[in-house]
Design an enzyme around this catalytic site. Sequence first.
Site, PDB file in Angstrom:
ATOM      1  NE  ARG A  56      -1.407   6.545  -0.107  1.00 37.46           N
ATOM      2  CZ  ARG A  56      -1.787   5.260  -0.011  1.00 37.46           C
ATOM      3  NH1 ARG A  56      -1.721   4.657   1.153  1.00 37.46           N
ATOM      4  NH2 ARG A  56      -2.230   4.620  -1.062  1.00 37.46           N
ATOM      5  CG  HIS A 106      -6.364  -3.499  -1.330  1.00 38.19           C
ATOM      6  ND1 HIS A 106      -5.175  -3.468  -2.049  1.00 38.19           N
ATOM      7  CD2 HIS A 106      -6.648  -4.821  -1.162  1.00 38.19           C
ATOM      8  CE1 HIS A 106      -4.774  -4.712  -2.293  1.00 38.19           C
ATOM      9  NE2 HIS A 106      -5.662  -5.556  -1.775  1.00 38.19           N
ATOM     10  CB  CYS A 114     -16.293   3.036  14.456  1.00 37.84           C
ATOM     11  SG  CYS A 114     -16.123   2.846  16.247  1.00 37.84           S
ATOM     12  CG  ASN A 198       2.237  -3.464 -15.148  1.00 44.86           C
ATOM     13  OD1 ASN A 198       1.456  -2.791 -14.470  1.00 44.86           O
ATOM     14  ND2 ASN A 198       3.459  -3.773 -14.753  1.00 44.86           N
TER      15      ASN A 198
HETATM   16  C1  BV8 Z   1      -4.791 -11.027   3.337  1.00 45.63           C
HETATM   17  C2  BV8 Z   1      -3.664  -0.585   1.664  1.00 45.63           C
HETATM   18  C3  BV8 Z   1      -5.627 -12.757   4.668  1.00 45.63           C
HETATM   19  C4  BV8 Z   1      -4.252   0.620   1.105  1.00 45.63           C
HETATM   20  C5  BV8 Z   1      -2.707  -2.508   0.677  1.00 45.63           C
HETATM   21  C6  BV8 Z   1       3.431 -14.415   1.696  1.00 45.63           C
HETATM   22  C7  BV8 Z   1       3.079 -14.860   0.432  1.00 45.63           C
HETATM   23  C8  BV8 Z   1       1.878 -14.474  -0.146  1.00 45.63           C
HETATM   24  C9  BV8 Z   1       1.012 -13.629   0.526  1.00 45.63           C
HETATM   25  C10 BV8 Z   1       1.370 -13.171   1.769  1.00 45.63           C
HETATM   26  C11 BV8 Z   1       2.570 -13.561   2.357  1.00 45.63           C
HETATM   27  N1  BV8 Z   1       2.641 -12.965   3.574  1.00 45.63           N
HETATM   28  C12 BV8 Z   1       1.515 -12.208   3.771  1.00 45.63           C
HETATM   29  C13 BV8 Z   1       0.736 -12.335   2.685  1.00 45.63           C
HETATM   30  C14 BV8 Z   1      -0.549 -11.710   2.466  1.00 45.63           C
HETATM   31  C15 BV8 Z   1      -0.375 -10.267   2.060  1.00 45.63           C
HETATM   32  C16 BV8 Z   1       0.539 -10.124   0.885  1.00 45.63           C
HETATM   33  O1  BV8 Z   1       0.160 -10.371  -0.242  1.00 45.63           O
HETATM   34  N2  BV8 Z   1       1.780  -9.713   1.165  1.00 45.63           N
HETATM   35  C17 BV8 Z   1       2.741  -9.569   0.090  1.00 45.63           C
HETATM   36  C18 BV8 Z   1       3.519  -8.258   0.302  1.00 45.63           C
HETATM   37  C19 BV8 Z   1       3.657 -10.770   0.104  1.00 45.63           C
HETATM   38  N3  BV8 Z   1      -1.703  -9.838   1.706  1.00 45.63           N
HETATM   39  C20 BV8 Z   1      -2.516  -9.370   2.643  1.00 45.63           C
HETATM   40  O2  BV8 Z   1      -2.178  -9.194   3.795  1.00 45.63           O
HETATM   41  C21 BV8 Z   1      -3.949  -9.110   2.218  1.00 45.63           C
HETATM   42  N4  BV8 Z   1      -4.816  -9.727   3.140  1.00 45.63           N
HETATM   43  O3  BV8 Z   1      -4.093 -11.792   2.742  1.00 45.63           O
HETATM   44  O4  BV8 Z   1      -5.649 -11.401   4.318  1.00 45.63           O
HETATM   45  C22 BV8 Z   1      -6.627 -12.978   5.713  1.00 45.63           C
HETATM   46  C23 BV8 Z   1      -7.264 -14.198   5.732  1.00 45.63           C
HETATM   47  C24 BV8 Z   1      -8.202 -14.429   6.706  1.00 45.63           C
HETATM   48  C25 BV8 Z   1      -8.498 -13.441   7.632  1.00 45.63           C
HETATM   49  C26 BV8 Z   1      -7.873 -12.206   7.583  1.00 45.63           C
HETATM   50  C27 BV8 Z   1      -6.915 -11.977   6.622  1.00 45.63           C
HETATM   51  C28 BV8 Z   1      -4.276  -7.626   2.247  1.00 45.63           C
HETATM   52  C29 BV8 Z   1      -3.564  -6.934   1.157  1.00 45.63           C
HETATM   53  C30 BV8 Z   1      -3.990  -5.470   1.131  1.00 45.63           C
HETATM   54  C31 BV8 Z   1      -2.930  -4.651   1.795  1.00 45.63           C
HETATM   55  N5  BV8 Z   1      -3.218  -3.238   1.624  1.00 45.63           N
HETATM   56  N6  BV8 Z   1      -2.916  -1.220   0.628  1.00 45.63           N
HETATM   57  C32 BV8 Z   1      -3.189   1.595   0.819  1.00 45.63           C
HETATM   58  O5  BV8 Z   1      -2.639   2.140   1.777  1.00 45.63           O
HETATM   59  O6  BV8 Z   1      -2.923   1.777  -0.369  1.00 45.63           O
HETATM   60  S1  BV8 Z   1      -1.787  -3.194  -0.530  1.00 45.63           S
HETATM   61  C33 BV8 Z   1      -0.700  -2.099  -1.236  1.00 45.63           C
HETATM   62  O7  BV8 Z   1       0.052  -2.881  -2.128  1.00 45.63           O
HETATM   63  C34 BV8 Z   1      -1.253  -1.045  -2.139  1.00 45.63           C
HETATM   64  O8  BV8 Z   1      -2.344  -0.410  -1.672  1.00 45.63           O
HETATM   65  C35 BV8 Z   1      -1.561  -1.759  -3.406  1.00 45.63           C
HETATM   66  O9  BV8 Z   1      -2.866  -2.237  -3.342  1.00 45.63           O
HETATM   67  C36 BV8 Z   1      -0.571  -2.857  -3.335  1.00 45.63           C
HETATM   68  C37 BV8 Z   1       0.535  -2.557  -4.296  1.00 45.63           C
HETATM   69  O10 BV8 Z   1       0.176  -3.146  -5.433  1.00 45.63           O
HETATM   70  P1  BV8 Z   1       0.107  -2.376  -6.819  1.00 45.63           P
HETATM   71  O11 BV8 Z   1      -1.178  -1.660  -6.906  1.00 45.63           O
HETATM   72  O12 BV8 Z   1       0.446  -3.398  -7.798  1.00 45.63           O
HETATM   73  O13 BV8 Z   1       1.207  -1.244  -6.816  1.00 45.63           O
HETATM   74  P2  BV8 Z   1       2.760  -1.417  -7.101  1.00 45.63           P
HETATM   75  O14 BV8 Z   1       3.400  -0.100  -6.821  1.00 45.63           O
HETATM   76  O15 BV8 Z   1       3.252  -2.645  -6.402  1.00 45.63           O
HETATM   77  O16 BV8 Z   1       2.868  -1.704  -8.665  1.00 45.63           O
HETATM   78  C38 BV8 Z   1       2.566  -0.689  -9.577  1.00 45.63           C
HETATM   79  C39 BV8 Z   1       2.657  -1.311 -10.950  1.00 45.63           C
HETATM   80  O17 BV8 Z   1       2.250  -0.324 -11.890  1.00 45.63           O
HETATM   81  C40 BV8 Z   1       4.063  -1.730 -11.320  1.00 45.63           C
HETATM   82  O18 BV8 Z   1       4.018  -3.028 -11.883  1.00 45.63           O
HETATM   83  C41 BV8 Z   1       4.482  -0.702 -12.376  1.00 45.63           C
HETATM   84  O19 BV8 Z   1       5.259  -1.308 -13.402  1.00 45.63           O
HETATM   85  C42 BV8 Z   1       3.154  -0.293 -12.947  1.00 45.63           C
HETATM   86  N7  BV8 Z   1       3.149   1.070 -13.464  1.00 45.63           N
HETATM   87  C43 BV8 Z   1       3.783   2.157 -12.963  1.00 45.63           C
HETATM   88  N8  BV8 Z   1       3.490   3.231 -13.744  1.00 45.63           N
HETATM   89  C44 BV8 Z   1       2.652   2.810 -14.713  1.00 45.63           C
HETATM   90  C45 BV8 Z   1       2.409   1.440 -14.528  1.00 45.63           C
HETATM   91  N9  BV8 Z   1       1.620   0.730 -15.349  1.00 45.63           N
HETATM   92  C46 BV8 Z   1       1.015   1.383 -16.364  1.00 45.63           C
HETATM   93  N10 BV8 Z   1       1.196   2.709 -16.603  1.00 45.63           N
HETATM   94  C47 BV8 Z   1       1.997   3.437 -15.802  1.00 45.63           C
HETATM   95  N11 BV8 Z   1       2.156   4.743 -16.054  1.00 45.63           N
END
Ligand code: BV8
Length: 231
Positions: A56, A106, A114, A198
């Site tokens: 990536r 993120h 590290c 979006n």
């Molecule tokens: C945390 C790493 C707490 C880097 C990523 C249950 C309910 C609610 C929340 C949770 C749950 N269970 C667990 C959780 C928490 C969890 C979470 O939200 N899970 C979800 C799946 C339910 N979140 C976490 O774990 C976060 N941390 O909560 O910590 C905590 C508290 C105390 C102490 C410690 C911890 C951490 C979240 C970060 C995870 N890391 N990435 C990498 O490798 O990339 S997240 C990963 O998903 C991606 O990196 C990105 O950031 C994310 C995806 O999101 P989007 O960017 O929206 O991408 P996606 O493909 O989904 O959507 C793209 C959009 O673009 C679409 O809508 C599409 O229509 C649109 N699009 C496409 N083309 C176009 C366009 N728009 C315009 N023009 C175009 N051309």
Amino acid sequence: MAKVVILTGAGISAESGIRTFRASDGLWEEHRIMDVATPEGFARDPALVHRFYNARRAAARAAQPNPAHLALAELEADPGHEVLVVTQNVDDLHERAGSQNVIHMHGSLFGALCHACDHRWPAPEAMQPQDTCPGCGRKATRPDIVWFNEMPYQMDRIIRELEAADLFVSIGTSGNVYPAAGFVQDAAMCGVETLELNLDRSAGSEMFDTSRQGPASVLVPQWVRERLGSR
Ligand code: BV8
């Protein structure tokens, strides 16, 4: 001076050729997300995770900013706007487009960390498990990326800026991942105007004052022209 906080997700980089999270249906480069974007996945197979992020990092280096990234940098340069970009993306296309006020909540493909001593340094092209930390010398290097169940970076500053903004704009994110997906509610609760740009409707579209659908490379420059024209 209008204060604008802009959240971006994978969709803003899609037209630069970088795959989104969703388009891969939770599978990135043939790997399950939970195998490559969690601390458990890294502990289980660090070589696999390094290979995943090395690929990536190379893809991000080969990509170019698109008109959406460039338009946000143009808005930041306008004296009538104070712009903060909070990106979920780990590529550097905002910076390469000229944005300076950027938070990578993120993490970034171009940072190395590290996990033994917390030392950080610029990531090499390719990382591997046998690399040693420049700080402590231990074989404990990882990409400086926030994985699932890890705390995103600079959350206090993000919430503070969000709640003091005049406008919150969400661009190219599906609204599936928290805490980013909850920013629109935080903003709305503080009376901040909210706008979504979006490709299609997201999980949070209903919560925005205004939601426009279309490709970011069209919608974002159009919206920036409106902002600059309205001054
Ligand atoms: C945390 C790493 C707490 C880097 C990523 C249950 C309910 C609610 C929340 C949770 C749950 N269970 C667990 C959780 C928490 C969890 C979470 O939200 N899970 C979800 C799946 C339910 N979140 C976490 O774990 C976060 N941390 O909560 O910590 C905590 C508290 C105390 C102490 C410690 C911890 C951490 C979240 C970060 C995870 N890391 N990435 C990498 O490798 O990339 S997240 C990963 O998903 C991606 O990196 C990105 O950031 C994310 C995806 O999101 P989007 O960017 O929206 O991408 P996606 O493909 O989904 O959507 C793209 C959009 O673009 C679409 O809508 C599409 O229509 C649109 N699009 C496409 N083309 C176009 C366009 N728009 C315009 N023009 C175009 N051309």
